[in-house]
Design a protein around this motif. Structure first.
Motif, PDB file in Angstrom:
ATOM      1  N   PRO A   1      12.920   8.206 -15.731  1.00  0.00           N
ATOM      2  CA  PRO A   1      13.720   9.228 -15.055  1.00  0.00           C
ATOM      3  C   PRO A   1      14.464   8.607 -13.868  1.00  0.00           C
ATOM      4  N   ALA A   2      15.622   9.154 -13.540  1.00  0.00           N
ATOM      5  CA  ALA A   2      16.381   8.641 -12.395  1.00  0.00           C
ATOM      6  C   ALA A   2      15.532   8.800 -11.129  1.00  0.00           C
ATOM      7  N   PRO A   3      15.539   7.794 -10.262  1.00  0.00           N
ATOM      8  CA  PRO A   3      14.771   7.935  -9.021  1.00  0.00           C
ATOM      9  C   PRO A   3      15.390   9.031  -8.142  1.00  0.00           C
ATOM     10  N   PRO A   4      14.589   9.612  -7.253  1.00  0.00           N
ATOM     11  CA  PRO A   4      15.134  10.600  -6.325  1.00  0.00           C
ATOM     12  C   PRO A   4      16.208   9.961  -5.442  1.00  0.00           C
ATOM     13  N   PRO A   5      17.058  10.764  -4.817  1.00  0.00           N
ATOM     14  CA  PRO A   5      18.088  10.190  -3.932  1.00  0.00           C
ATOM     15  C   PRO A   5      17.453   9.271  -2.877  1.00  0.00           C
ATOM     16  N   ASN A   6      18.138   8.165  -2.590  1.00  0.00           N
ATOM     17  CA  ASN A   6      17.710   7.202  -1.576  1.00  0.00           C
ATOM     18  C   ASN A   6      16.390   6.507  -1.906  1.00  0.00           C
ATOM     19  N   HIS A   7      16.063   6.413  -3.189  1.00  0.00           N
ATOM     20  CA  HIS A   7      14.874   5.704  -3.645  1.00  0.00           C
ATOM     21  C   HIS A   7      15.269   4.788  -4.801  1.00  0.00           C
ATOM     22  N   ARG A   8      14.432   3.795  -5.050  1.00  0.00           N
ATOM     23  CA  ARG A   8      14.686   2.900  -6.184  1.00  0.00           C
ATOM     24  C   ARG A   8      13.372   2.366  -6.719  1.00  0.00           C
ATOM     25  N   TYR A   9      13.437   1.953  -7.987  1.00  0.00           N
ATOM     26  CA  TYR A   9      12.304   1.280  -8.611  1.00  0.00           C
ATOM     27  C   TYR A   9      12.426  -0.209  -8.326  1.00  0.00           C
TER      28      TYR A   9
ATOM     29  N   HIS B   1       0.853  -1.195   0.000  1.00  0.00           N
ATOM     30  CA  HIS B   1       0.000   0.000   0.000  1.00  0.00           C
ATOM     31  C   HIS B   1       0.880   1.232   0.000  1.00  0.00           C
ATOM     32  N   LYS B   2       0.473   2.233  -0.778  1.00  0.00           N
ATOM     33  CA  LYS B   2       1.207   3.504  -0.785  1.00  0.00           C
ATOM     34  C   LYS B   2       1.269   4.073   0.618  1.00  0.00           C
ATOM     35  N   GLY B   3       2.436   4.610   0.961  1.00  0.00           N
ATOM     36  CA  GLY B   3       2.595   5.229   2.275  1.00  0.00           C
ATOM     37  C   GLY B   3       2.922   4.235   3.374  1.00  0.00           C
ATOM     38  N   GLN B   4       3.067   2.958   3.014  1.00  0.00           N
ATOM     39  CA  GLN B   4       3.433   1.941   4.000  1.00  0.00           C
ATOM     40  C   GLN B   4       4.637   1.163   3.492  1.00  0.00           C
ATOM     41  N   PRO B   5       5.475   0.680   4.415  1.00  0.00           N
ATOM     42  CA  PRO B   5       6.633  -0.109   3.965  1.00  0.00           C
ATOM     43  C   PRO B   5       6.196  -1.462   3.411  1.00  0.00           C
ATOM     44  N   LEU B   6       7.001  -1.997   2.503  1.00  0.00           N
ATOM     45  CA  LEU B   6       6.748  -3.349   1.995  1.00  0.00           C
ATOM     46  C   LEU B   6       6.897  -4.340   3.152  1.00  0.00           C
ATOM     47  N   ALA B   7       6.022  -5.316   3.197  1.00  0.00           N
ATOM     48  CA  ALA B   7       6.149  -6.370   4.209  1.00  0.00           C
ATOM     49  C   ALA B   7       7.446  -7.144   3.951  1.00  0.00           C
TER      50      ALA B   7
ATOM     51  N   ALA C   1       5.203  -8.426  -8.356  1.00  0.00           N
ATOM     52  CA  ALA C   1       4.172  -9.052  -9.188  1.00  0.00           C
ATOM     53  C   ALA C   1       3.953  -8.197 -10.434  1.00  0.00           C
ATOM     54  N   GLY C   2       2.709  -7.732 -10.673  1.00  0.00           N
ATOM     55  CA  GLY C   2       2.429  -6.968 -11.884  1.00  0.00           C
ATOM     56  C   GLY C   2       2.496  -5.463 -11.691  1.00  0.00           C
ATOM     57  N   ASP C   3       3.211  -4.995 -10.681  1.00  0.00           N
ATOM     58  CA  ASP C   3       3.282  -3.560 -10.405  1.00  0.00           C
ATOM     59  C   ASP C   3       4.736  -3.087 -10.332  1.00  0.00           C
ATOM     60  N   ILE C   4       4.956  -1.828 -10.697  1.00  0.00           N
ATOM     61  CA  ILE C   4       6.258  -1.177 -10.518  1.00  0.00           C
ATOM     62  C   ILE C   4       6.097  -0.193  -9.370  1.00  0.00           C
ATOM     63  N   LEU C   5       6.971  -0.287  -8.378  1.00  0.00           N
ATOM     64  CA  LEU C   5       6.898   0.592  -7.216  1.00  0.00           C
ATOM     65  C   LEU C   5       8.132   1.469  -7.121  1.00  0.00           C
ATOM     66  N   MET C   6       7.958   2.670  -6.577  1.00  0.00           N
ATOM     67  CA  MET C   6       9.079   3.493  -6.148  1.00  0.00           C
ATOM     68  C   MET C   6       9.132   3.322  -4.640  1.00  0.00           C
ATOM     69  N   ILE C   7      10.257   2.812  -4.121  1.00  0.00           N
ATOM     70  CA  ILE C   7      10.367   2.621  -2.678  1.00  0.00           C
ATOM     71  C   ILE C   7      11.567   3.401  -2.136  1.00  0.00           C
ATOM     72  N   ALA C   8      11.477   3.751  -0.859  1.00  0.00           N
ATOM     73  CA  ALA C   8      12.590   4.401  -0.169  1.00  0.00           C
ATOM     74  C   ALA C   8      13.597   3.327   0.234  1.00  0.00           C
TER      75      ALA C   8
ATOM     76  N   SER D   1      11.938   0.800   2.821  1.00  0.00           N
ATOM     77  CA  SER D   1      11.069   0.122   1.848  1.00  0.00           C
ATOM     78  C   SER D   1       9.669   0.730   1.812  1.00  0.00           C
ATOM     79  N   MET D   2       9.553   2.002   2.191  1.00  0.00           N
ATOM     80  CA  MET D   2       8.274   2.711   2.136  1.00  0.00           C
ATOM     81  C   MET D   2       7.862   2.869   0.672  1.00  0.00           C
ATOM     82  N   VAL D   3       6.621   2.497   0.357  1.00  0.00           N
ATOM     83  CA  VAL D   3       6.118   2.644  -1.009  1.00  0.00           C
ATOM     84  C   VAL D   3       5.700   4.102  -1.224  1.00  0.00           C
ATOM     85  N   VAL D   4       6.381   4.766  -2.153  1.00  0.00           N
ATOM     86  CA  VAL D   4       6.126   6.184  -2.412  1.00  0.00           C
ATOM     87  C   VAL D   4       5.081   6.363  -3.516  1.00  0.00           C
TER      88      VAL D   4
END
Length: 105
Positions: A71-79, A48-54, A83-90, A94-97
């Motif tokens: 585009p390059a992810p922001p500092p301290n973040h990664r793609y 869920h957005k706004g929560q860390p990955l389990a 499953a079938g989704d692409i997430l940007m996490i911290a 591992s917070m889903v942004v």
């Protein structure tokens, strides 16, 4: 507090990339190759957005070819792909942004 959101261009880049992969018969990691068009196994969305990955969620790095198109992810973040989704996490928490859901339609 950093805010990041995917744009419609990013969504198009991702769906074009994975659409081409599927047409070539290549499924992204974590998606079933059971002649169902690479659809994710029937599992409930576990993030869920706004929560860390389990801790038990399996995620994958994006293919280099796709990472260089986005585009390059922001500092301290990664793609990552879950499953079938692409997430940007911290990185670290591992917070889903933000997310692009249902990369294969």
């Amino acid at each position: 507090e950093l805010t990041f959101s995917f744009h419609s261009d990013d969504q198009r880049i991702v769906t074009d990339y994975y659409g081409n992969q599927v047409r070539q018969g290549k499924c992204p990691p974590g998606l079933a190759k059971k002649n169902n068009g690479c659809q994710p196994p029937g599992q409930a969305k576990k993030w869920h957005k706004g929560q860390p990955l389990a801790k038990d969620i399996r995620y994958y790095d994006l293919p280099k070819e796709l990472r260089i198109r986005l585009p390059a992810p922001p500092p301290n973040h990664r793609y990552v792909q879950v499953a079938g989704d692409i997430l940007m996490i911290a990185i670290g928490t591992s917070m889903v942004v933000d997310a692009i859901e249902d990369i294969i339609r």
